[in-house]
Design an enzyme around this catalytic site. Sequence first.
Site, PDB file in Angstrom:
ATOM      1  N   HIS A  19      -5.109  39.139   1.448  1.00  0.00           N
ATOM      2  CA  HIS A  19      -5.424  40.366   2.193  1.00  0.00           C
ATOM      3  C   HIS A  19      -4.316  40.679   3.200  1.00  0.00           C
ATOM      4  O   HIS A  19      -3.885  41.824   3.335  1.00  0.00           O
ATOM      5  CB  HIS A  19      -6.744  40.205   2.972  1.00  0.00           C
ATOM      6  N   LYS A  43     -26.653  42.847   0.985  1.00  0.00           N
ATOM      7  CA  LYS A  43     -26.519  41.399   1.176  1.00  0.00           C
ATOM      8  C   LYS A  43     -25.711  41.116   2.423  1.00  0.00           C
ATOM      9  O   LYS A  43     -24.719  41.793   2.710  1.00  0.00           O
ATOM     10  CB  LYS A  43     -25.876  40.739  -0.040  1.00  0.00           C
ATOM     11  N   ARG A  92      -4.806  41.795  -8.122  1.00  0.00           N
ATOM     12  CA  ARG A  92      -4.367  40.423  -8.357  1.00  0.00           C
ATOM     13  C   ARG A  92      -3.923  40.191  -9.792  1.00  0.00           C
ATOM     14  O   ARG A  92      -3.214  39.254 -10.085  1.00  0.00           O
ATOM     15  CB  ARG A  92      -5.475  39.437  -7.981  1.00  0.00           C
ATOM     16  N   SER A 130     -11.732  35.411  -1.355  1.00  0.00           N
ATOM     17  CA  SER A 130     -12.574  34.951  -0.252  1.00  0.00           C
ATOM     18  C   SER A 130     -13.610  33.953  -0.754  1.00  0.00           C
ATOM     19  O   SER A 130     -13.940  32.986  -0.064  1.00  0.00           O
ATOM     20  CB  SER A 130     -13.290  36.147   0.390  1.00  0.00           C
TER      21      SER A 130
END
Length: 160
Positions: A19, A43, A92, A130
Amino acid sequence: MRQSACLYPGSFDPVTLGHLDIITRAAGIFERVVVGVLVNAEKNGAFPMEERVAMLKKAAADLPQVEVLPFSGLTVDLCRQLDIRVLVRGLRGPGDLESEMRMAKVNGLLLPGLETVFLPSAGGMEALSSSLVREIASLGGDISALVPRSVLPDILSHYK
Ligand code: PNS
């Protein structure tokens, strides 16, 4: 119209070196980079919103043109609110491509004129996520090569 600002939206749960690489490169292209941290109503993130925002601010402390903002709702609504017409997303690899293309197209339909700029992950960053950082940290592994040095203590203390 030429654009001087961009929005880099994401969950950043927590921020990784991948990031930070995208933020740094976006700051080399745009005069103003807003990092939008999604508050997900469905969530809860692994890290509380305030911690995610605080870690991003620390990680980007050397980049004066970078702002970090929590947001809820649609990314295009934040773009409208901030009068921003460029989204930045990191890619990515091929695994990201399909969903990122879909998101870029739908965002463009929701807000005509909105462009998404993809920045390919720098070498060595393609494997970072992450979720991997959370898994490794929760199992006591060494995440120092995966996250910005300034936020390492925050992440480690979360899993103590
Ligand atoms: O870091 P992530 O989880 O890959 O980021 C995904 C994010 C936050 C960019 C995406 O889920 C998003 O934009 N959510 C906000 C709600 C929204 O605008 N949904 C429509 C997307 S086409």
